[in-house]
Design an enzyme around this catalytic site. Structure first.
Site, PDB file in Angstrom:
ATOM      1  CD  GLU A 100      -1.077   2.177   6.278  1.00 15.86           C
ATOM      2  OE1 GLU A 100      -0.630   2.071   7.420  1.00 15.86           O
ATOM      3  OE2 GLU A 100      -1.206   3.296   5.699  1.00 15.86           O
ATOM      4  CG  HIS A 127      -3.939   5.479   1.976  1.00 17.23           C
ATOM      5  ND1 HIS A 127      -3.719   6.167   3.139  1.00 17.23           N
ATOM      6  CD2 HIS A 127      -3.444   4.230   2.195  1.00 17.23           C
ATOM      7  CE1 HIS A 127      -3.096   5.380   4.020  1.00 17.23           C
ATOM      8  NE2 HIS A 127      -2.933   4.196   3.461  1.00 17.23           N
ATOM      9  CG  ASP A 170      -3.071   9.317   2.037  1.00 12.74           C
ATOM     10  OD1 ASP A 170      -4.030   8.743   2.601  1.00 12.74           O
ATOM     11  OD2 ASP A 170      -1.920   8.832   2.017  1.00 12.74           O
TER      12      ASP A 170
HETATM   13  C1  ACM Z   1       3.076   3.580   4.637  1.00 14.89           C
HETATM   14  O1  ACM Z   1       3.787   4.115   5.494  1.00 14.89           O
HETATM   15  N1  ACM Z   1       1.784   3.410   4.850  1.00 14.89           N
HETATM   16  C2  ACM Z   1       3.636   3.161   3.359  1.00 14.89           C
END
Ligand code: ACM
Ligand code: ZN
Length: 550
Positions: free
Chosen positions: A340, A276, A206
């Protein structure tokens, strides 16, 4: 008269003890019927069908050893031939484990009679679940590491026939925002195994840290696994200035995968892409749109600095990483994230825009050209992983645009993603924030809870999840199961991690295992207090003890 009363009281007590022993089991078995009598198990002999999976025999041996040690009377284990015939003669005694190829992979049955218990299962997981059920019918000390004071080591006579509702019974762990040692991960797997979960979704990369050694990109475990401090509490402008990092070597990854497999758990690794990815970019800035410089993030949230799909090098990088990941994890799925991913950089990046033109991608009334560009990334990675024999799972954002057949959707922004996926013929797993985010606080009394994400998921809430609500019956087979997620931005110690996990994991296990309409909140609450909390105590886990929200 007094003697009669005492005898009567003892009878009632022993009846209650037997009733509650069968009632202790979480998740509640599909069918469990109590009968008269009991089987004394201290010092009992275990007999394993030689046709059982060797790992199943190992698990029976470990169980027998633990029972012998805790109950203070040694047990024996053997694998004689002709067990089924011997059973037919009625002469055999002890605890007999039989292979039954006709049973479903995770199903098992238990028949306990005075002098004899017969356990049947087809595959390893069935045997493991039978052992977990047997354990839960014994005093909670069986979960401890010391000889017990309790001398009443017997099983009630009963017949149990059990199998799970869903094949995907998952629990997730974020090792990026905070790093968990191999020992801590094993403890996590141990408690998952008690409650018959079978998928460990391991979030390994991440913005805030890369946690898996990749031999072809060594800087990932030299640079990307470090961040220069961490924000303090909820203050996004703060930094504790303590260098923070860690990663798992490939040997450690193999160790965890094998440990999980012994417990019937498949590890599903996640490499979150194309968003991420800031920590990776810190080591390999050439795979970003701007070229950096980049640094692993010290705050929580979603970085808008993401991988650049306009550059071929980005795909060479991803294929090398995922190629190594595919080798390390034998399961059929690799989770490729997809959540995201801000698209602001892609809009400005000449390489991304050139790729959009080259592919003839156009935005339409539904999605932007950049959303379709993420689709392109998903397709390419899906095709690459197919060459390694793997299927992809992605967060529900992968539904934006056009998803290629064979992808599985993990629905986190509510359950709409799962419904949409199932309606279009894709498999889906439910992990909605509303019920399944274990980084959310466990009670409305925010001040009484340790630091956490600002949402609330009470024990009652997770227990109330109806996984197939709103799914037409003919699409229900696309819902593989249910999973809870434990993101660790605000969680930095094992004690806090366990607190967030427990006892919500127990409620999750009933949602995953029990057939529709079989869950009973009153029973669940009672069993937690009377038996399962002592189990967690004996096993040394930290957990939320108040049942105010249930
Ligand atoms: C998430 O909680 N961004 C999958
Ligand atoms: Zn770009």
């Amino acid at each position: 008269m007094k003697r009669l009363l005492t005898t009567l009281t003892l009878c009632i007590l022993s009846l209650c003890a037997r009733a509650s022993a069968l009632d202790n089991i979480i998740p509640q078995p599909l069918q469990a019927e109590l009968q008269k009598g009991s089987l004394r198990v201290s010092g009992i002999s275990f007999k394993c069908d030689p046709a059982l999976d060797p790992k199943a025999r190992e698990a029976v041996t470990a169980f027998a050893a633990r029972l012998g040690y805790v109950s203070g009377k040694a047990t024996t284990v053997s694998s004689p031939l002709g067990l089924a015939d011997a059973l037919a003669t009625g002469k055999i005694k002890g605890m007999v484990f039989l292979h039954d190829a006709s049973m479903e992979p995770e199903a098992y049955s238990i028949r306990v009679r005075p002098g004899l218990a017969v356990i049947r299962a087809g595959e390893l997981n069935g045997v493991l679940y039978a052992l977990q059920t047997l354990r839960q019918m014994l005093p909670a000390e069986i979960y401890g590491n010391k000889p017990a004071e309790n001398r009443r080591w017997s099983l009630p006579c009963c017949t149990i026939s059990d199998k799970p509702r869903f094949s995907w019974r998952g629990m997730h762990l974020d090792s990026s925002r905070h790093f968990w040692s191999v020992e801590e991960v094993k403890r996590y797997l141990d408690v998952m195994a008690i409650y018959k979960l079978n998928r460990f979704h391991w979030h390994l990369t991440d913005d805030q840290g890369w946690r898996i050694e990749i031999k072809s990109y060594p800087l990932l475990s030299q640079i990307s696994c470090w961040r220069e401090g961490t924000m303090i509490g909820r203050d996004f402008s703060s930094n504790d200035h303590i260098r923070y990092g860690g990663f798992y070597t490939q040997d450690e990854i193999r160790e965890v995968v094998a440990y999980a497999a012994d417990r019937g758990i498949t590890v599903v690794p996640e490499v979150d892409l194309p968003g991420h990815m800031l920590a990776a970019l810190a080591a390999y800035p050439e795979f970003g749109c701007t070229g950096g410089p980049y640094a692993a993030w010290t705050i929580w949230g979603v970085s808008d600095q993401v991988l650049c799909p306009g550059k071929e090098g980005t795909f060479r990088f991803l294929e090398a990483v995922l190629g190594e990941v595919a080798e390390l994890f034998p399961g059929e799925y690799i989770h490729i994230g997809g959540d995201e991913c801000p698209k602001d950089e892609w809009k400005k990046c000449p390489d991304c825009q050139a790729r959009i033109r080259e592919l003839g991608i156009r935005g339409d009334g539904h999605f932007t050209a950049e959303q379709y560009l993420q689709n392109y990334v998903t397709h390419r990675i899906q095709e690459f992983l197919a060459t390694r024999g793997k299927k992809i799972i992605g967060w529900d954002e992968i539904l934006e645009g056009e998803l290629a057949p064979g992808a599985t959707v993990m629905s986190w922004r509510g359950t709409a993603g799962a419904k949409q996926a199932a309606a279009h013929g894709f498999d889906a797993i439910l992990a909605p924030t509303s019920h399944c985010y274990f980084d959310y606080l466990q009670s409305e009394d925010r001040d009484a809870e340790p630091l956490g994400f600002n949402g609330i998921v009470t024990l009652e809430k997770i227990y109330s999840l109806d996984p197939l609500e709103g799914i037409p019956q003919e699409q229900a087979h696309h819902i593989l199961g249910v999973q809870a997620n434990l993101w660790t931005e605000y969680i930095s110690t094992p004690e806090h991690l366990e607190y967030m996990l427990l006892p919500r994991l127990l409620a999750l296990s009933e949602v995953q295992w029990c057939q529709d309409g079989k869950r009973d909140p009153g029973r669940f609450r009672r069993v937690l207090q009377e038996y399962q909390f002592p189990v967690l105590d004996a096993a040394g886990y930290n957990y939320r003890k108040q049942l105010t929200n249930f």
